[in-house]
Write a protein that holds these residues in place. Sequence first.
Motif, PDB file in Angstrom:
ATOM      1  N   GLY A  59       0.824  -1.203   0.000  1.00 50.24           N
ATOM      2  CA  GLY A  59       0.000   0.000   0.000  1.00 50.24           C
ATOM      3  C   GLY A  59       0.853   1.245   0.000  1.00 50.24           C
ATOM      4  N   ARG A 105      -8.765   0.890   2.548  1.00 48.19           N
ATOM      5  CA  ARG A 105      -8.324  -0.274   1.777  1.00 48.19           C
ATOM      6  C   ARG A 105      -9.017  -0.250   0.427  1.00 48.19           C
ATOM      7  NH1 ARG A 105      -8.036  -6.689   3.550  1.00 48.19           N
ATOM      8  NH2 ARG A 105      -6.155  -7.129   2.323  1.00 48.19           N
ATOM      9  N   TRP A 225      -3.465  -1.023   1.093  1.00 44.99           N
ATOM     10  CA  TRP A 225      -3.792  -0.166   2.229  1.00 44.99           C
ATOM     11  C   TRP A 225      -3.260   1.239   1.968  1.00 44.99           C
ATOM     12  CZ3 TRP A 225      -6.995  -1.412   6.052  1.00 44.99           C
ATOM     13  CH2 TRP A 225      -7.222  -2.771   6.338  1.00 44.99           C
TER      14      TRP A 225
END
Length: 262
Positions: A59, A105, A225
């Motif tokens: 992420g 997310r 993320w």
Amino acid sequence: MAISAAREAVLQQAADHLLTARRTATPIHSLPEAVAPTTEEESFAIQDILALAYAPIGGWKVGAQSPEGVPFFCPLPAAWMGANGAVFRGMTHRLRGIEAEIAFRVGTALPPRATPYTREEVIVAMDGAYPAIEVLESSYVNPLAMPREHMLADLAIHGGFVAGPRIPDWQEIDWSQEHVVVTTDGVVRIENTGSNPGGTDLVRLLVYLANEGSTRTGGLKAGDWITTGSWTGVTWTSEGTEVVARFNNAGAVSLQFERTTH
């Protein structure tokens, strides 16, 4: 301005210094002047080298210095992510800094495209928002004393991440009024309200990452993320400490640092 091939080779040396410092838990006081980044663009180039070394990436960390400021971002190594309540172990956890954040997310991928994604499209692509704790670690002995470009190059001193339960109806929360309390071993260390330096329009940061950021991210992937900036500044902790961040509407998240035996 594009970075020359010769300068890229120099920045690779900077990345090597940072990697060695992290992997051996032997922090450096500073980068050698000849290889240190002098612009944000060079800092981001070093980040991209580190991202390859720490792949896969799970992420992105995105934030801004003010509600109107241009966002900045860096990759989050998947190996540094833990479940809610995770125990962070190992010699690389030296500083044990933590920040309370709100994370998102990605549910539906947002690949690069010519037409910018709208705010509504980005919101729909998220599977939800979550309370989160970012762990701060660094290649530097004293990261907060370093020039900003040096801190950015060091993955913006990122060192770990956990997320709590999905927030019900996150779009209904007035983030400007959201209150957060951080405790360590049950003792209140800091509490704030509406205190993200990048502002409480968190979606603005997501939209930037999906559009302007796509040249570096390669697009946002399902499962990524995204952290959106600290609500609490940095709280330094120690080994054995249990950390809890509790938002009044967004819920709670926790982690613990391993107590080592000598």
